[in-house]
Write a protein that holds these residues in place. Structure first.
Motif, PDB file in Angstrom:
ATOM      1  N   PHE A  84       0.893  -1.050  -0.395  1.00 53.84           N
ATOM      2  CA  PHE A  84      -0.393   0.065  -0.090  1.00 53.84           C
ATOM      3  C   PHE A  84       0.798   1.508   0.353  1.00 53.84           C
ATOM      4  O   PHE A  84       0.529   2.300  -0.664  1.00 53.84           O
ATOM      5  CB  PHE A  84      -1.596   0.210   1.189  1.00 53.84           C
ATOM      6  CG  PHE A  84      -1.924   1.010   1.471  1.00 53.84           C
ATOM      7  CD1 PHE A  84      -2.721   1.696   0.135  1.00 53.84           C
ATOM      8  CD2 PHE A  84      -1.790   2.046   1.913  1.00 53.84           C
ATOM      9  CE1 PHE A  84      -3.681   2.083  -0.140  1.00 53.84           C
ATOM     10  CE2 PHE A  84      -2.857   2.824   2.389  1.00 53.84           C
ATOM     11  CZ  PHE A  84      -3.699   2.978   1.040  1.00 53.84           C
ATOM     12  N   TYR A 119       3.405   1.365  -1.704  1.00 45.72           N
ATOM     13  CA  TYR A 119       4.301   1.930  -2.728  1.00 45.72           C
ATOM     14  C   TYR A 119       3.442   2.678  -3.877  1.00 45.72           C
ATOM     15  O   TYR A 119       3.306   3.561  -4.300  1.00 45.72           O
ATOM     16  CB  TYR A 119       4.757   0.598  -3.282  1.00 45.72           C
ATOM     17  CG  TYR A 119       5.802   0.087  -2.767  1.00 45.72           C
ATOM     18  CD1 TYR A 119       7.244   0.794  -1.924  1.00 45.72           C
ATOM     19  CD2 TYR A 119       5.690  -1.352  -1.986  1.00 45.72           C
ATOM     20  CE1 TYR A 119       7.278  -0.210  -0.889  1.00 45.72           C
ATOM     21  CE2 TYR A 119       6.993  -2.322  -1.681  1.00 45.72           C
ATOM     22  CZ  TYR A 119       7.671  -1.209  -0.383  1.00 45.72           C
ATOM     23  OH  TYR A 119       8.325  -1.862  -0.808  1.00 45.72           O
ATOM     24  N   GLN A 120       1.671   1.971  -3.392  1.00 46.29           N
ATOM     25  CA  GLN A 120       1.129   3.155  -4.119  1.00 46.29           C
ATOM     26  C   GLN A 120       0.367   4.382  -4.235  1.00 46.29           C
ATOM     27  O   GLN A 120       0.627   4.973  -4.637  1.00 46.29           O
ATOM     28  CB  GLN A 120      -0.770   2.106  -4.143  1.00 46.29           C
ATOM     29  CG  GLN A 120      -0.640   0.351  -4.327  1.00 46.29           C
ATOM     30  CD  GLN A 120      -1.706   0.334  -3.632  1.00 46.29           C
ATOM     31  OE1 GLN A 120      -2.960   0.743  -3.523  1.00 46.29           O
ATOM     32  NE2 GLN A 120      -1.836  -1.260  -3.223  1.00 46.29           N
ATOM     33  N   GLU A 149       3.169   5.994  -5.519  1.00 45.75           N
ATOM     34  CA  GLU A 149       3.015   6.232  -6.725  1.00 45.75           C
ATOM     35  C   GLU A 149       2.181   6.844  -7.492  1.00 45.75           C
ATOM     36  O   GLU A 149       1.804   8.126  -8.398  1.00 45.75           O
ATOM     37  CB  GLU A 149       3.287   5.213  -7.183  1.00 45.75           C
ATOM     38  CG  GLU A 149       4.232   3.876  -8.041  1.00 45.75           C
ATOM     39  CD  GLU A 149       3.736   2.289  -8.281  1.00 45.75           C
ATOM     40  OE1 GLU A 149       4.889   2.523  -9.446  1.00 45.75           O
ATOM     41  OE2 GLU A 149       2.734   1.948  -7.683  1.00 45.75           O
ATOM     42  N   GLN A 150       1.126   7.133  -6.667  1.00 41.30           N
ATOM     43  CA  GLN A 150      -0.013   8.226  -6.237  1.00 41.30           C
ATOM     44  C   GLN A 150       0.508   9.839  -7.136  1.00 41.30           C
ATOM     45  O   GLN A 150       0.016  10.112  -7.991  1.00 41.30           O
ATOM     46  CB  GLN A 150      -1.033   8.164  -5.470  1.00 41.30           C
ATOM     47  CG  GLN A 150      -2.271   9.243  -5.634  1.00 41.30           C
ATOM     48  CD  GLN A 150      -2.575   9.159  -4.538  1.00 41.30           C
ATOM     49  OE1 GLN A 150      -3.082   7.608  -3.408  1.00 41.30           O
ATOM     50  NE2 GLN A 150      -4.086  10.484  -3.674  1.00 41.30           N
TER      51      GLN A 150
END
Length: 427
Positions: free
Chosen positions: A172, A174-175, A178-179
């Motif tokens: 999560f 890493y998400q 990237e967001q």
């Protein structure tokens, strides 16, 4: 909508430590985690006694694409600083080899210490509580959770990595990175047992459970510093550790293998010296003079008492298959020097290519993560998004075995927490 100075996502080592410091600075802090239990990685670490730091922490003990990134945080929060906190809470501890510090009793002592520090800072804690998403606003961030939406001036991502999914590890963090446009260094399991092709490993699988101290090395693209405290560079791109090795049914484990796994590149060999500091070829050749002994006896004597008999016998059996003249019953005096040279080198320079690792299920940490090029090394704040911070394992900083990864959690969390602003302070 509830307002906070800072919301921290992740109630592990880094998240709890950051929350405690920030709360005691007078900030309104909310820490959220999807798991019902806090800091499970602390709980299971160190055989249940938590190797909470290492006396010898230096930047040389960490791997990163930017090996200098960790310097500032480590300089700002030392092992002695954390040890002082441990002693303040009257936690009994002891030191093992190579500077490793453990609790005398149980890992939960460290968890309760962190929770007490959070309580002292009046930190609000939501668990279990999933985070569904985050948005940047003019005043900071909105965070959508199972308990509603909260507004925060700052957002700290302390979600850890992918290692040990059975205790709740996810990608999560890493998400979120990237967001908000952050690059990721490719992740991989680190501090993890190595595996081998079943047919290649068949002769060695029967040795499962055997352990011995070895020198273990590999050529690696992940070298940043020459190491201290047990590891060293042997050449421009070769890393070596002197640690225990453990034979398993599927491959190799133990501290030495876990250490070298963080530097290992798929497809490349690892090299193992079964008798560090001793030249077996010379010992064998010198033993020929006037001897009536069989090779098996001389071989066992050359290896010494530190090498288990089963390993010595298996090694000689495998050598005989490769070099038929090296029969266990052969008279040592009648063997050629070149054959004894080969036998000695086979154990001093055992080169073998793993086919993989035991993966995130057995890895202690995740290497790679949020690229440090877009983070401040002084505050862990994003250079792209003001008020967004990343700390701990989610960042591309990976420590050695021996308390180093916990110390990165403490030091990165401290650097972040000291930089956070209350509602009354200018950005």
């Amino acid at each position: 909508m509830t307002n906070f100075d800072v919301v921290i996502v992740g109630a592990g080592a880094a998240g709890l430590f950051c929350a405690g410091i920030a709360g005691q600075r007078g900030l309104r802090v909310l820490i959220i985690d999807h798991s019902a239990k806090v800091a499970e990685k602390i709980r299971i670490s160190g055989g249940g006694r938590c190797n909470f730091t290492n006396r010898e922490v230096t930047p040389a003990n960490f791997i990163s694409q930017n090996p200098h990134f960790c310097r500032s945080a480590l300089a700002g929060y030392s092992p002695q600083d954390f040890l002082a906190l441990v002693q303040k809470h009257r936690i009994a501890w002891h030191e093992k080899h190579k500077g490793q510090l453990f609790c005398d009793h149980r890992s939960d002592d460290i968890i309760q210490m962190l929770l007490s520090e959070c309580d002292a800072g009046q930190v609000t804690r939501w668990q279990p509580c999933a985070v569904h998403g985050t948005r940047q606003t003019a005043d900071g961030f909105e965070i959508d959770t199972e308990r509603g939406t909260v507004n925060s001036r700052q957002l700290v991502v302390a979600t850890g990595g992918l290692a040990i999914p059975k205790i709740g590890a996810t990608g999560f963090g890493y998400q979120i990175a990237e967001q908000y446009g952050h690059a990721l260094v490719p992740t991989r399991p680190a501090l993890v047992p190595l595996t081998f092709d079943a047919s290649t490993w068949a002769p060695w699988s029967a040795l499962s459970g055997i352990s011995l101290e070895v020198d273990i090395s590999t050529h690696s693209p992940y070298l940043g510093h020459a190491g201290k405290g047990g590891g060293k560079r042997k050449a421009a791109a070769e890393m070596q550790f002197r640690e225990d090795l453990l034979f398993t049914h599927r491959g190799l484990s133990g501290p030495g293998v876990l250490q070298i796994s963080s530097y290992w590149e798929p497809g490349t060999p690892i090299t193992i010296d079964l008798t560090p500091g001793r030249d077996l070829s010379e010992q064998l050749k010198q033993s020929k003079s006037g001897s009536r002994k069989q090779l098996s006896t001389t071989w066992s004597q050359a290896l010494g008492s530190d090498i288990p008999a089963r390993l010595a016998e298996t090694w000689l059996s495998m050598a005989h298959e490769a070099q038929p003249t090296l029969s266990a019953q052969a008279a040592i005096a009648e063997l050629k020097d070149k054959d004894l040279e080969w036998l000695g080198q086979s154990a001093n320079r055992w080169s073998i290519v793993p086919n993989g690792t035991e993966g995130y299920a057995k890895a202690e940490v995740t290497a790679g993560g949020v690229d440090t090029k877009e983070l401040s090394s002084q505050t862990m704040e994003s250079k792209r998004v003001p008020g967004l911070h990343f700390i701990g394992e989610v960042v591309d900083v990976t420590g050695w075995l021996g308390g180093y990864n916990f110390h990165w959690a403490w030091s990165s969390a401290a650097a972040c927490a000291r930089s956070l602003k209350s509602a009354n302070e200018p950005r």
